[in-house]
Motif scaffolding. Sequence first.
Motif, PDB file in Angstrom:
ATOM      1  N   PHE A  53     -44.344  -3.568  -8.849  1.00 26.10           N
ATOM      2  CA  PHE A  53     -43.147  -3.941  -8.093  1.00 26.10           C
ATOM      3  C   PHE A  53     -43.338  -5.288  -7.414  1.00 26.10           C
ATOM      4  N   ARG A  93     -38.133   1.483 -15.757  1.00 28.38           N
ATOM      5  CA  ARG A  93     -39.242   2.298 -16.249  1.00 28.38           C
ATOM      6  C   ARG A  93     -40.254   2.646 -15.171  1.00 28.38           C
ATOM      7  N   LEU A  94     -40.109   2.023 -14.019  1.00 26.63           N
ATOM      8  CA  LEU A  94     -41.004   2.335 -12.924  1.00 26.63           C
ATOM      9  C   LEU A  94     -40.408   3.306 -11.914  1.00 26.63           C
ATOM     10  N   LEU A  95     -39.108   3.505 -11.993  1.00 27.98           N
ATOM     11  CA  LEU A  95     -38.472   4.413 -11.048  1.00 27.98           C
ATOM     12  C   LEU A  95     -38.745   5.860 -11.434  1.00 27.98           C
ATOM     13  N   ASP A 110     -42.328  -0.437 -25.124  1.00 24.22           N
ATOM     14  CA  ASP A 110     -42.763   0.385 -23.993  1.00 24.22           C
ATOM     15  C   ASP A 110     -44.116   1.007 -24.304  1.00 24.22           C
ATOM     16  N   ALA A 159     -38.030  -3.740 -16.734  1.00 28.81           N
ATOM     17  CA  ALA A 159     -39.303  -3.197 -16.242  1.00 28.81           C
ATOM     18  C   ALA A 159     -39.071  -2.207 -15.103  1.00 28.81           C
ATOM     19  N   THR A 160     -38.079  -2.492 -14.259  1.00 24.58           N
ATOM     20  CA  THR A 160     -37.854  -1.643 -13.086  1.00 24.58           C
ATOM     21  C   THR A 160     -37.369  -0.254 -13.464  1.00 24.58           C
ATOM     22  N   THR A 200     -45.212   3.603 -17.164  1.00 20.33           N
ATOM     23  CA  THR A 200     -44.823   2.958 -18.417  1.00 20.33           C
ATOM     24  C   THR A 200     -44.581   1.482 -18.141  1.00 20.33           C
ATOM     25  N   TYR A 219     -37.253   7.840 -14.552  1.00 16.41           N
ATOM     26  CA  TYR A 219     -37.682   7.558 -15.921  1.00 16.41           C
ATOM     27  C   TYR A 219     -38.605   8.638 -16.453  1.00 16.41           C
ATOM     28  N   LYS A 220     -39.363   9.212 -15.554  1.00 13.28           N
ATOM     29  CA  LYS A 220     -40.257  10.285 -15.988  1.00 13.28           C
ATOM     30  C   LYS A 220     -39.455  11.490 -16.487  1.00 13.28           C
ATOM     31  N   ARG A 256     -34.997   4.842 -27.680  1.00 16.31           N
ATOM     32  CA  ARG A 256     -36.372   5.292 -27.715  1.00 16.31           C
ATOM     33  C   ARG A 256     -36.518   6.535 -28.575  1.00 16.31           C
ATOM     34  N   VAL A 300     -44.177  -2.588 -19.973  1.00 12.91           N
ATOM     35  CA  VAL A 300     -43.479  -3.185 -21.109  1.00 12.91           C
ATOM     36  C   VAL A 300     -44.294  -4.355 -21.656  1.00 12.91           C
ATOM     37  N   ARG A 335     -38.175  10.607 -19.865  1.00 13.98           N
ATOM     38  CA  ARG A 335     -39.232  10.643 -20.878  1.00 13.98           C
ATOM     39  C   ARG A 335     -39.624  12.078 -21.216  1.00 13.98           C
ATOM     40  N   ILE A 352     -42.438  -7.792  -9.957  1.00 11.84           N
ATOM     41  CA  ILE A 352     -40.997  -7.859 -10.184  1.00 11.84           C
ATOM     42  C   ILE A 352     -40.302  -8.594  -9.053  1.00 11.84           C
ATOM     43  N   PRO A 386     -38.863  -5.840 -26.812  1.00 10.91           N
ATOM     44  CA  PRO A 386     -39.779  -5.187 -25.875  1.00 10.91           C
ATOM     45  C   PRO A 386     -40.336  -3.890 -26.440  1.00 10.91           C
ATOM     46  N   SER A 425     -41.184   1.970 -28.557  1.00 13.38           N
ATOM     47  CA  SER A 425     -39.917   2.644 -28.350  1.00 13.38           C
ATOM     48  C   SER A 425     -38.829   1.802 -28.962  1.00 13.38           C
ATOM     49  N   SER A 426     -38.198   1.005 -28.176  1.00 14.55           N
ATOM     50  CA  SER A 426     -37.248   0.052 -28.735  1.00 14.55           C
ATOM     51  C   SER A 426     -38.100  -1.130 -29.126  1.00 14.55           C
ATOM     52  N   ARG A 453     -48.553   0.935  -9.132  1.00 15.77           N
ATOM     53  CA  ARG A 453     -47.083   0.845  -9.140  1.00 15.77           C
ATOM     54  C   ARG A 453     -46.628  -0.197  -8.128  1.00 15.77           C
ATOM     55  N   PHE A 464     -44.590 -10.357 -19.825  1.00 16.25           N
ATOM     56  CA  PHE A 464     -43.245  -9.958 -20.250  1.00 16.25           C
ATOM     57  C   PHE A 464     -42.184 -10.713 -19.467  1.00 16.25           C
ATOM     58  N   SER A 510     -46.480   3.797 -30.997  1.00 21.61           N
ATOM     59  CA  SER A 510     -46.512   3.541 -29.575  1.00 21.61           C
ATOM     60  C   SER A 510     -45.310   2.751 -29.097  1.00 21.61           C
TER      61      SER A 510
END
Lengths: 193, 644
Positions: free
Chosen positions: A159, B193-195, A42, B190-191, A51, B198-199, B41, A53, B202, A162, A40, B57-58, A155, A31, B55
């Motif tokens: 990171f 969604r990892l923080l 999810d 991407a970030t 989650t 985001y949960k 989403r 991408v 969701r 990223i 994108p 979202s956007s 996770r 990605f 499956s």
Amino acid sequence: MNCEVCQLKELEVEHFEIREVLRCILHTILFHRALGLVRPKDVDLELFEITYVQCGDMELERKIDEKIDQFIDRVEKHPNKKNQICLSFYEVKNKHATWFTNKVERLFWEHWYINLNVMQHPKTPSGKSHHSKLVVDPGVEARGARRAALEASLRDVLFQIIKFVNEKKDHVPSIPNVEGIPFPYEITISRCT
Amino acid sequence: MASYQEASHSEPAKMEQIITEFFAKGLHIILESRCPYVSSRNYSCEQVLSSPSPSSSSSSSSSFWPRDKWFNLSLRDCPAALENIDLWRQSNLEPMIIDVILVQRPVNNDQIISSSKSGHARNFSGKERVYYSSDNEEFGSDTKREKIIERWVLQYESKRSGVSSGSKRSTCYSHILFNKLILLMRSLYATVRLLPAYKLFRDLNSSAQIRRYNLGHRVSSFVEPFTRIEEADMQRFVFTPVDTSCGRLCLSVLYHSSVLDVSSEPSTPISPQVIQEYVGSPLAEPLRKFSSRPMSQMSPASAPFGRRHSWGYDLYRASSPLLNPSPSPTYSESYASVSKQRSRLPPASLPRQLSENTPAIHVKNPSFDEYWPSPTFTPSPSASPPIYIPGSHVSNVLLRSESAPVSIPISSRAGISSLPNNQMLPPSPPMKATRSSVVKTDARSGLYKTSSTADKLLSFEKDEVGRMSRVESSSNISPPKSFSRSSSRFSYQDDYDDSEFSGPFVVDDDDMTDLGTRPGSFDQPGHPSGSREKGSLFPVRKSQHAAVGTLVQMLKKAPSLHQDISVTSNLLQGSKHEMPKNSNQDPDEISSTPREQQSTSVNFASSGLVSPKTTAGALEELCEYKEMKNSMLKQGVEVPFHIA
């Protein structure tokens, strides 16, 4: 042009977790390298509260699944060994074509090494049901702790990707005006020594 | 939004546009994953039109709406982002600070949160807008707690020195800047969604449950900085700044890593709330109350009957206007153990979020079924009509309690063969069965035709029924006893031969007719020669429906209980001497005046209180009845009326 290498943190996974973990990592990397126009998508992991991408390219998704299948086959054939998947991006340089050769040189500008240590389940001792029941209970708790640790490690790996993408941008070639992944790539499976 | 190609050709203009779009795209990506009701989403109309993949979202699904394709990241329009970007389109020099706010509702607040599609804006100043979804309003401004769980800062740090416009180098700069911002936006996408936040986003989007928290956002150009203590609890993630010709673009986030605790708090499923409304209604108290007590004495299988009471009550309330509306706290308590006691939640008040973002959840009926494990338990509603015989409040009480146990699994036992398992009967048959039992008892005793059907229901033995009715009419204590006795009687069915006990639901039309004309003569429970019982008491085995209908007719024709009670007391006194004094209460009950009995029964019914009966007490009472029966048989007591 420099070739940047990123060694991702090693993950200890169980056999049934290989597919999800590899999909997550490979798609996250791609990605960030599918720098053409993308829509994108999810994807929520089933085994973890993560989650990631995807870039929405069906062909890419198919290729990744094929490679994951090959990796799983290799793991089954060579258990108890650490295996590695390498995702590499390159540029194609056509050397001077001669009458007899038409070499195409690949100039790799980035390697991503994904290190997985696939754990093998000890066979449950065949015995009385009550004995096996006793074995299961502590194993379930240990698995829960291990799963949580793996999720945290996964996770961290994301990171790590990223941060690497953010810190190192200069080596990335210019982006052509195309959709999806503008850069050729290859995925290889090797064995860690 | 103008594409990159359509932008001005001058390099400075391009740079400026790229920087402006940096703010816009960054805001878009952040709010899209933090605003539960405006996110792309969500299941929006666009998705409806474009048949999205499950499956995604956007996702890559085709869209009828224009998509923002800046930085090669095609996203659906985000209204929240569009509403907030105006300031930064005018000036790139102002930092953009995006606060993601967690709004928590206190535990005590039972306020229902309903989702809303659009947020509302409260302009604090020209440079700051605070956006909350309408859910925050539902929380109430006084009780909600707000906490900034994320603070995003987008900033353009300009340098004094810069590259002059028009040069070739500057052209490369814009191209390089654009490519680097592509990478930055991918990382940002991407970030977010990892923080941890985001949960929460969701869960708010996808959950069918009512949450005690919600997410809001605030976009401003200046904010009060965090204190050291606050910042110590937060973690920082800084994206590598992207250099421009005249400065650099910076993006960072301060976030709480402990917000996941909020999402793990117990949430309120919607279904139970609706069920409670149904179940916990206080209007059906009388039925619930009595059924709750006897249930403790009854077999476990009869316990669900108690729950069914209120349902049955609700069903039959319209047709049973005479139901005693007195509340029944006991029964309410019993319900509390079944379902949570919450405020009523009408279907219309279900969160809109659910209707928008989740598949339709049919709460009422399925949840109702969920809390009503035995939908076939219906005797209580069926029993209620007979309760409303004027003056037969005591019997009403008994009947109610009895109906729960119409766990008349007793009906399935020998002797009650006319009535199949009551507990398995749908509403009407049990009703008929109940009435047929009343009819049966009336056949034995003139009392029964006027006494409540509860009396009839209490015992399948004619003897026991007679005695019980006698006891009921004579004492305020007796009804419960009777009931319990009958209940226990059910358990001890084996003590009696089937021949003596062909069940309460067998009705003979002749019997009913005769009973209707006779004064309430007290039962001769005793009687019973088996043949007599067979021939007279249960001459005909009719269908349950017919029996119930006959019973209803009997009840309608039945004289007031008042008369019967007086007659009953006389009869009781007559046979008082034969009764062994195993219980001290019986003689007292018998000797009490009819007036007292009636008043007692009335008080008993009006108060809706039933003293709890124990199994031991019921057994004692049963033994007394047996002895009475035997004594009367020995004495050859004449039956005042002929049971044909």
